[in-house]
Design a protein around this motif. Structure first.
Motif, PDB file in Angstrom:
ATOM      1  N   UNK A   1       0.838  -1.203   0.000  1.00  0.00           N
ATOM      2  CA  UNK A   1       0.000   0.000   0.000  1.00  0.00           C
ATOM      3  C   UNK A   1       0.876   1.257   0.000  1.00  0.00           C
ATOM      4  N   UNK A   2       1.950   1.225   0.777  1.00  0.00           N
ATOM      5  CA  UNK A   2       2.871   2.360   0.845  1.00  0.00           C
ATOM      6  C   UNK A   2       3.509   2.602  -0.525  1.00  0.00           C
ATOM      7  N   UNK A   3       3.859   1.511  -1.222  1.00  0.00           N
ATOM      8  CA  UNK A   3       4.441   1.635  -2.565  1.00  0.00           C
ATOM      9  C   UNK A   3       3.428   2.222  -3.543  1.00  0.00           C
ATOM     10  N   UNK A   4       2.172   1.800  -3.444  1.00  0.00           N
ATOM     11  CA  UNK A   4       1.122   2.325  -4.331  1.00  0.00           C
ATOM     12  C   UNK A   4       0.933   3.827  -4.120  1.00  0.00           C
ATOM     13  N   UNK A   5       0.949   4.255  -2.867  1.00  0.00           N
ATOM     14  CA  UNK A   5       0.768   5.678  -2.585  1.00  0.00           C
ATOM     15  C   UNK A   5       1.940   6.511  -3.105  1.00  0.00           C
ATOM     16  N   UNK A  15       4.307   1.364 -14.021  1.00  0.00           N
ATOM     17  CA  UNK A  15       3.563   0.234 -13.459  1.00  0.00           C
ATOM     18  C   UNK A  15       4.074  -0.116 -12.064  1.00  0.00           C
ATOM     19  N   UNK A  16       3.166  -0.597 -11.217  1.00  0.00           N
ATOM     20  CA  UNK A  16       3.546  -0.883  -9.831  1.00  0.00           C
ATOM     21  C   UNK A  16       4.597  -1.982  -9.731  1.00  0.00           C
ATOM     22  N   UNK A  17       4.601  -2.932 -10.691  1.00  0.00           N
ATOM     23  CA  UNK A  17       5.542  -4.046 -10.594  1.00  0.00           C
ATOM     24  C   UNK A  17       6.979  -3.658 -10.961  1.00  0.00           C
ATOM     25  N   UNK A  18       7.200  -2.403 -11.338  1.00  0.00           N
ATOM     26  CA  UNK A  18       8.574  -1.937 -11.568  1.00  0.00           C
ATOM     27  C   UNK A  18       9.151  -1.268 -10.322  1.00  0.00           C
ATOM     28  N   UNK A  19       8.357  -1.166  -9.269  1.00  0.00           N
ATOM     29  CA  UNK A  19       8.786  -0.508  -8.039  1.00  0.00           C
ATOM     30  C   UNK A  19       9.568  -1.477  -7.154  1.00  0.00           C
ATOM     31  N   UNK A  20      10.762  -1.068  -6.726  1.00  0.00           N
ATOM     32  CA  UNK A  20      11.568  -1.896  -5.815  1.00  0.00           C
ATOM     33  C   UNK A  20      10.888  -2.008  -4.448  1.00  0.00           C
ATOM     34  N   UNK A  21      10.217  -0.928  -4.038  1.00  0.00           N
ATOM     35  CA  UNK A  21       9.518  -0.933  -2.757  1.00  0.00           C
ATOM     36  C   UNK A  21       8.381  -1.943  -2.765  1.00  0.00           C
ATOM     37  N   UNK A  22       7.651  -2.017  -3.881  1.00  0.00           N
ATOM     38  CA  UNK A  22       6.552  -2.979  -4.011  1.00  0.00           C
ATOM     39  C   UNK A  22       7.083  -4.407  -3.928  1.00  0.00           C
ATOM     40  N   UNK A  23       8.190  -4.681  -4.620  1.00  0.00           N
ATOM     41  CA  UNK A  23       8.785  -6.017  -4.586  1.00  0.00           C
ATOM     42  C   UNK A  23       9.315  -6.346  -3.195  1.00  0.00           C
ATOM     43  N   UNK A 291      -8.228   1.543 -14.473  1.00  0.00           N
ATOM     44  CA  UNK A 291      -8.288   0.361 -15.332  1.00  0.00           C
ATOM     45  C   UNK A 291      -6.939  -0.018 -15.909  1.00  0.00           C
ATOM     46  N   UNK A 292      -5.873   0.569 -15.425  1.00  0.00           N
ATOM     47  CA  UNK A 292      -4.552   0.212 -15.927  1.00  0.00           C
ATOM     48  C   UNK A 292      -3.601   0.049 -14.771  1.00  0.00           C
ATOM     49  N   UNK A 293      -2.397  -0.503 -15.068  1.00  0.00           N
ATOM     50  CA  UNK A 293      -1.401  -0.700 -14.022  1.00  0.00           C
ATOM     51  C   UNK A 293      -0.585   0.550 -13.785  1.00  0.00           C
ATOM     52  N   UNK A 294      -0.835   1.625 -14.552  1.00  0.00           N
ATOM     53  CA  UNK A 294      -0.129   2.889 -14.369  1.00  0.00           C
ATOM     54  C   UNK A 294      -0.991   3.811 -13.507  1.00  0.00           C
ATOM     55  N   UNK A 295      -0.368   4.767 -12.844  1.00  0.00           N
ATOM     56  CA  UNK A 295      -1.067   5.519 -11.824  1.00  0.00           C
ATOM     57  C   UNK A 295      -1.623   6.847 -12.276  1.00  0.00           C
ATOM     58  N   UNK A 296      -1.304   7.300 -13.463  1.00  0.00           N
ATOM     59  CA  UNK A 296      -1.885   8.568 -13.864  1.00  0.00           C
ATOM     60  C   UNK A 296      -1.320   9.071 -15.162  1.00  0.00           C
TER      61      UNK A 296
END
Length: 309
Positions: A1-5, A15-23, A291-296
């Motif tokens: 959730x912190x990575x998404x924010x 995309x969220x899956x490119x974030x090191x924090x998310x991984x 509707x996409x994996x990108x945030x804006x």
């Protein structure tokens, strides 16, 4: 959730899956589940499963630190009830041998209590599945009861697999027995269908309703399966059983108090303002695309000129 924010406030699409924090978060989640799996090899199902309530307390307090949520009186009360219940669970949990050999698992599989339990579970599951598929009944209780019935098979298989792996690591090879691989297939299959119905419940209902109900159903089903399959309370005193059940009740109540009226916070404005962005007017805001994996994406200046606002 912190990575998404954090990703939501970036100027470029990512995309969220490119974030090191998310991984990093996913890795920690995986390590936690691995520890949970290992615990079944050393402790009774009746103890390991209810202790999942600790994750609810952890989530409530971690969200205050990282997500800047407000600590409510309900969180403190729920946490106190859950900790008290956890103390009773640990104190009065059944004390049974945890080193299960492949031969013991085979004997448990063909015992008459488990066969009767399996038949009843299959009948109930088929009835619920009929209403779900044919009658389109997608009530939260129907969905989560199917999850709980599958979960009882999952915890039986997980404990058997974890115990046989533990014994094999100690030098008593158990991995050559066919029952080990039967249990792995049962674990994977029941887990996959469990996730399917849980996903459906999460899609149709509020998380604040799904989490506590699923916890109660899952824990109850797991304890019953442990009692029937592994005979965990066979030699327990009546007072110990009563205090253990009372601890479960307090933990359930604590989880409900923490989750009660805890709604997801939404922005009051239809955009995410991350400050001044070079090359854009102050009216150019980042529009989230659900509707996409990108945030804006940034509004084009021409579109802004044409906009009636």
């Amino acid at each position: 959730k912190f990575a998404h924010l954090r990703l939501a406030c970036r100027t470029e699409m990512k995309p969220y899956y490119t974030s090191k924090l998310w991984w990093c978060g996913i890795t920690l989640l995986g390590l936690g589940e691995l520890g949970n799996f290992a615990a079944y090899g050393f402790a009774p199902i009746a103890l390991v499963t209810p202790l999942g309530c600790i994750s609810v307390i952890g989530s409530a307090f971690i969200s205050v630190l990282f997500l800047k949520k407000t600590m409510r009186a309900a969180d403190i009360l729920g946490g106190t009830l859950t900790v008290t219940g956890t103390y009773l669970l640990v104190t009065f949990a059944p004390n049974v041998p945890q080193e299960l050999t492949a031969r013991q698992v085979e004997n448990y599989l063909v015992s008459w209590p488990f066969l009767v339990y399996s038949i009843l579970e299959i009948i109930i599951f088929c009835i619920l599945l009929y209403f779900y598929k044919r009658k389109a009944v997608k009530h939260i209780v129907v969905l989560l009861m199917m999850v709980a019935l599958l979960a009882s098979l999952t915890v039986i298989a997980v404990k058997a697999v974890a115990s046989m792996i533990t014994l094999s690591a100690k030098g008593k090879m158990q991995l050559t027995y066919p029952v080990f691989y039967i249990m792995i297939v049962l674990m994977a299959t029941s887990c996959a269908f469990q996730v399917k119905f849980l996903n459906q419940a999460m899609h149709l209902y509020e998380v604040t309703a799904v989490v506590p109900i699923n916890f109660v159903f899952f824990t109850t089903s797991a304890i019953i399966s442990g009692v029937i399959f592994y005979r965990e309370f066979q030699s327990a005193a009546l007072l110990s059983v009563f205090m253990f059940l009372f601890g479960c009740l307090l933990s359930f109540l604590g989880v409900f108090v923490i989750a009660r009226n805890k709604k997801e916070e939404h922005l009051q404005i239809p955009f995410i303002d991350c400050g001044h962005i070079p090359g854009q007017k102050l009216t150019g805001k980042i529009q989230p695309d659900s509707h996409s994996s990108c945030y804006g994406t940034l509004n084009n200046e021409d579109d802004l000129v044409k906009s009636p606002s």
